[in-house]
Scaffold this motif. Sequence first.
Motif, PDB file in Angstrom:
ATOM      1  N   PRO A 154      27.692  12.582   2.271  1.00 41.78           N
ATOM      2  CA  PRO A 154      27.902  11.529   1.270  1.00 41.78           C
ATOM      3  C   PRO A 154      27.609  12.007  -0.156  1.00 41.78           C
ATOM      4  N   VAL A 155      26.607  12.875  -0.302  1.00 41.19           N
ATOM      5  CA  VAL A 155      26.272  13.409  -1.630  1.00 41.19           C
ATOM      6  C   VAL A 155      27.398  14.318  -2.113  1.00 41.19           C
ATOM      7  N   TYR A 156      27.907  15.153  -1.223  1.00 42.45           N
ATOM      8  CA  TYR A 156      29.025  16.047  -1.571  1.00 42.45           C
ATOM      9  C   TYR A 156      30.255  15.239  -1.961  1.00 42.45           C
ATOM     10  N   GLN A 157      30.521  14.173  -1.218  1.00 44.70           N
ATOM     11  CA  GLN A 157      31.693  13.352  -1.513  1.00 44.70           C
ATOM     12  C   GLN A 157      31.575  12.668  -2.875  1.00 44.70           C
ATOM     13  N   GLY A 205       0.775  -1.237   0.000  1.00 49.21           N
ATOM     14  CA  GLY A 205       0.000   0.000   0.000  1.00 49.21           C
ATOM     15  C   GLY A 205       0.802   1.280   0.000  1.00 49.21           C
ATOM     16  N   VAL A 206       2.113   1.192  -0.108  1.00 49.76           N
ATOM     17  CA  VAL A 206       2.958   2.384  -0.058  1.00 49.76           C
ATOM     18  C   VAL A 206       2.895   3.127  -1.396  1.00 49.76           C
ATOM     19  N   ASP A 207       2.675   4.437  -1.317  1.00 46.82           N
ATOM     20  CA  ASP A 207       2.600   5.275  -2.515  1.00 46.82           C
ATOM     21  C   ASP A 207       3.946   5.866  -2.909  1.00 46.82           C
ATOM     22  N   ILE A 208       4.747   6.225  -1.919  1.00 47.22           N
ATOM     23  CA  ILE A 208       6.073   6.801  -2.148  1.00 47.22           C
ATOM     24  C   ILE A 208       7.035   6.157  -1.161  1.00 47.22           C
ATOM     25  N   ILE A 209       8.203   5.760  -1.653  1.00 48.84           N
ATOM     26  CA  ILE A 209       9.227   5.160  -0.803  1.00 48.84           C
ATOM     27  C   ILE A 209      10.285   6.204  -0.481  1.00 48.84           C
ATOM     28  N   GLU A 210      10.562   6.367   0.816  1.00 47.42           N
ATOM     29  CA  GLU A 210      11.716   7.149   1.255  1.00 47.42           C
ATOM     30  C   GLU A 210      12.805   6.157   1.620  1.00 47.42           C
ATOM     31  N   LEU A 211      13.889   6.219   0.879  1.00 48.84           N
ATOM     32  CA  LEU A 211      14.988   5.274   1.060  1.00 48.84           C
ATOM     33  C   LEU A 211      16.152   5.993   1.732  1.00 48.84           C
ATOM     34  N   GLY A 212      16.357   5.694   3.009  1.00 43.26           N
ATOM     35  CA  GLY A 212      17.412   6.363   3.750  1.00 43.26           C
ATOM     36  C   GLY A 212      18.782   5.833   3.386  1.00 43.26           C
ATOM     37  N   PHE A 213      19.770   6.728   3.417  1.00 40.51           N
ATOM     38  CA  PHE A 213      21.162   6.276   3.278  1.00 40.51           C
ATOM     39  C   PHE A 213      21.915   6.663   4.540  1.00 40.51           C
ATOM     40  N   PRO A 214      22.765   5.770   5.050  1.00 35.27           N
ATOM     41  CA  PRO A 214      23.365   5.971   6.375  1.00 35.27           C
ATOM     42  C   PRO A 214      24.478   7.017   6.352  1.00 35.27           C
ATOM     43  N   PHE A 215      24.689   7.612   7.520  1.00 35.60           N
ATOM     44  CA  PHE A 215      25.735   8.613   7.701  1.00 35.60           C
ATOM     45  C   PHE A 215      26.257   8.509   9.128  1.00 35.60           C
ATOM     46  N   ARG A 217      25.615   0.630   7.988  1.00 34.14           N
ATOM     47  CA  ARG A 217      27.023   0.892   7.684  1.00 34.14           C
ATOM     48  C   ARG A 217      27.885  -0.334   7.985  1.00 34.14           C
ATOM     49  N   LYS A 218      27.562  -1.034   9.069  1.00 38.05           N
ATOM     50  CA  LYS A 218      28.305  -2.259   9.391  1.00 38.05           C
ATOM     51  C   LYS A 218      28.125  -3.323   8.310  1.00 38.05           C
TER      52      LYS A 218
END
Length: 260
Positions: free
Chosen positions: A102-105, A41-51, A69-70
């Motif tokens: 991470p995006v800047y890198q 039932g999810v309409d939009i997925i938010e996919l987190g990236f670790p920091f 990250r591990k």
Amino acid sequence: MSTRIQTVFAKGRPAFVAYIMGGDPDALTSQRIMNALPGAGVDIIELGFPFTDPMADGPVIEEAGIRSRKAGTTLASILDMARTFRRDDDTTPIIVMGYANPVYQMGYAAFSERAAEAGIDGAIIVDLPPEEDGPLRAEMDARGLSLIRLATPTTDAERLPKVVSGSSGFVYYVSMTGVTGAALAQGGSVAEQVTRVRDAAHLPVVVGFGVKTTERASQIAKEADGVVVGTAIVKALHEDGEEAALDLVRALADATHTAR
């Protein structure tokens, strides 16, 4: 031609947005969960990236990032998750969510190009304010990606136009002052703020950072264009397993969709 995000909000019902931490607890499990979200039932997925320094995250999301990250997760492997997802689903929007470093890198141009190629629709970079996101926004705009801004209870009338002027897709209303998973503001105040942000942005407004139950999701969905749940889903996955997490997603999605 409408974007995937616009198509979701054109359905005329509140959208349910689910956050997961990519790579938590491992790549295979995380991919399975992501692939199953639309069917739940999810309409939009938010996919987190670790920091390493997740200043806006509460303990549940922070610990998920540590596990991720591990397990060896990187921003590049998060984009690979989206690419894999797109093999079977070309309609559900994917928003990556995380921190600027991470995006800047990776490089703003490289990130935007690789994200677009992977089938990403937009990004929420929680620690990049409007005064500093111009270079990234230019690269994303050039590739048809939405940079989604955050508005908060402390975003006053003078600052709100600056916040919403560079946002596209939707505006994410952070419903409390604090970290993810904290207590949500009272319903009346949230409704008033949603109206204020929507009027300023002329974009859909989704509410997150504190919705944990089906009752609260339904209450918020009566006023907002969408509801985001993250902490409760991440916690259920970690403590109770995949099926329990997906059962929770189904219940939250149904409560959101049937609120009005």
